[in-house]
Design an enzyme around this catalytic site. Sequence first.
Site, PDB file in Angstrom:
ATOM      1  N   CYS A 147      14.232   6.571 -82.118  1.00 23.69           N
ATOM      2  CA  CYS A 147      13.737   5.231 -82.438  1.00 23.69           C
ATOM      3  C   CYS A 147      12.504   4.808 -81.643  1.00 23.69           C
ATOM      4  O   CYS A 147      12.042   3.683 -81.781  1.00 23.69           O
ATOM      5  CB  CYS A 147      14.845   4.200 -82.238  1.00 23.69           C
ATOM      6  SG  CYS A 147      16.209   4.426 -83.371  1.00 23.69           S
ATOM      7  N   GLU A 193      11.770   8.752 -87.857  1.00 24.79           N
ATOM      8  CA  GLU A 193      12.739   9.834 -87.953  1.00 24.79           C
ATOM      9  C   GLU A 193      13.131  10.036 -89.409  1.00 24.79           C
ATOM     10  O   GLU A 193      14.103  10.708 -89.709  1.00 24.79           O
ATOM     11  CB  GLU A 193      13.950   9.600 -87.047  1.00 24.79           C
ATOM     12  CG  GLU A 193      14.661   8.286 -87.223  1.00 24.79           C
ATOM     13  CD  GLU A 193      15.799   8.139 -86.220  1.00 24.79           C
ATOM     14  OE1 GLU A 193      15.516   7.640 -85.119  1.00 24.79           O
ATOM     15  OE2 GLU A 193      16.933   8.529 -86.521  1.00 24.79           O
ATOM     16  N   HIS A 228      14.440  -2.933 -78.181  1.00 23.07           N
ATOM     17  CA  HIS A 228      14.987  -2.185 -79.316  1.00 23.07           C
ATOM     18  C   HIS A 228      16.307  -2.837 -79.703  1.00 23.07           C
ATOM     19  O   HIS A 228      17.090  -3.248 -78.850  1.00 23.07           O
ATOM     20  CB  HIS A 228      15.190  -0.712 -78.945  1.00 23.07           C
ATOM     21  CG  HIS A 228      15.824   0.064 -80.053  1.00 23.07           C
ATOM     22  ND1 HIS A 228      15.243   0.164 -81.298  1.00 23.07           N
ATOM     23  CD2 HIS A 228      16.996   0.745 -80.126  1.00 23.07           C
ATOM     24  CE1 HIS A 228      16.030   0.891 -82.089  1.00 23.07           C
ATOM     25  NE2 HIS A 228      17.104   1.242 -81.396  1.00 23.07           N
TER      26      HIS A 228
END
Lengths: 353, 134
Positions: free
Chosen positions: A118, A86, A241
């Site tokens: 993400c 990103e 994550h």
Amino acid sequence: MPNTLLTPNRPVGIVGYGSYVPRYRIAAREIARVWAGSKGGLPVKEKAVPGLDEDVITMSIEAARNAMLRAQIEPAQLRAVWVGSESHPYAVKPTSTVVAEAIGAVPHIQAGDWEFACKAGTEAMVAAMGFVGSGMADYALAIGMDTAQGKPGDALEYTAAAGGAAFIIGPAENALATLNASYSYVTDTPDFWRREYQKYPEHGVRFTGEPAYFQHITSSSKTLMAELGTTAKDYQWAVFHQPNTKFPQRAAQMLGFTPEQIAPGLLVPVIGNTYSGASIIGLTAILDIAKPGDRILLASFGSGAGSDAFDITVTDKITLRAGLARKTQEYIARRTEIDYATYARYRDKITMK
Amino acid sequence: MEIPRHWRLKQQRYGLVGEVCPHCDYKIFPPRDVCPNCGDEAKTLYTFSGKGEVFSFTTIYEAPTGFDHAAPYTVAIVKLDEGPMVTAQLTDLGDQPIEIGMPVEMVTRKMRNDGDERGVIVYGYKFRPAVVAA
């Protein structure tokens, strides 16, 4: 419910992997000193900061070179170079073409930049599984890399970090770890976003937790395990994550994983949240220490929102290949602490004109 | 705008791609198609390992246009393991002192913008202190 697992027609796996973490670190307490009178809890110990001459292109090149060293294939054998991020340096002009040129993979390739907050990197990995698994290509390079942005003083500034990882996906017979199956769980959930031309992202504060991160990452992991007939006990390692230290710890607990199972892949306390790189750089740290036969659960999360879960089995090829390139912990050990003023300069937070 | 020049030099700049002489095996950087050692034609591409050592260095405080945002920075003559000398910026120094003979390794980094922040980003080789195994 129909079978929702993503499984390739021919077995595929990770043939090579590589990571990158920049040298500089800023301590969370230094950010708290500037913006919070040194008060309050800290989500991480410190985060990785890129140098003045680094961006997602340069960092992807280094991770890709490490992946190529481990894969032991010729760059011309790659049929795709895909970079998920990103923080692509250009709004228009692919990151992937520069990376492909630098590693010598041009011109007979697919190239493209992926975006899904993400989880852009794992999205590229799933695509690579399909690309190789269908027989259209033998090797594809998927990268997740970020130089994440955090508004000065915002909660995200404590964690928004730089780093990521690259994976060469290829036939399972040449893989150091097989990608047995994948499953993705996606809904429209606006927990975090950045509008065009805006320098810093916005987030839904507490909304980023239950309906976003936890709902998606536990759903992807649970469905994957349910369809495979596995439980947390079947895995040696798991990596999620990691936007801060607590979220992946709690997700692991909700899914029945122990702190020991997530320990080697939990890098967020010392490098921060590397966004598109966060879950997969954890995977590289696990692969660095994994033994043949180890089974790994990987689950990414991307705001907006979605999660890709993978079931991975390490093969005996790990023994020879893990040592062929720099290990993730070696990058983490290469560390120079900087103060907030230097950080502000390196991250271009000081307006010069 | 120097786009054609940056484009023409991208291979040698991104990946330290030079040449090797097919007659005397002399390694050539930057590529020049004629072997400086034996004088014969040498057009075979050769990718350097990127490993070398600092031969000499100096620190720039008054940087030329386009490089000023990075000042102060250090420029070195690096002796590549394969023989040739190249001039390049050093990077990722942190608080590490530089010494002649220090082992360095090539990395591809941002050099500058072509023009201002609206221009293309020019990438190329720099060298950093060799990362030692933990």
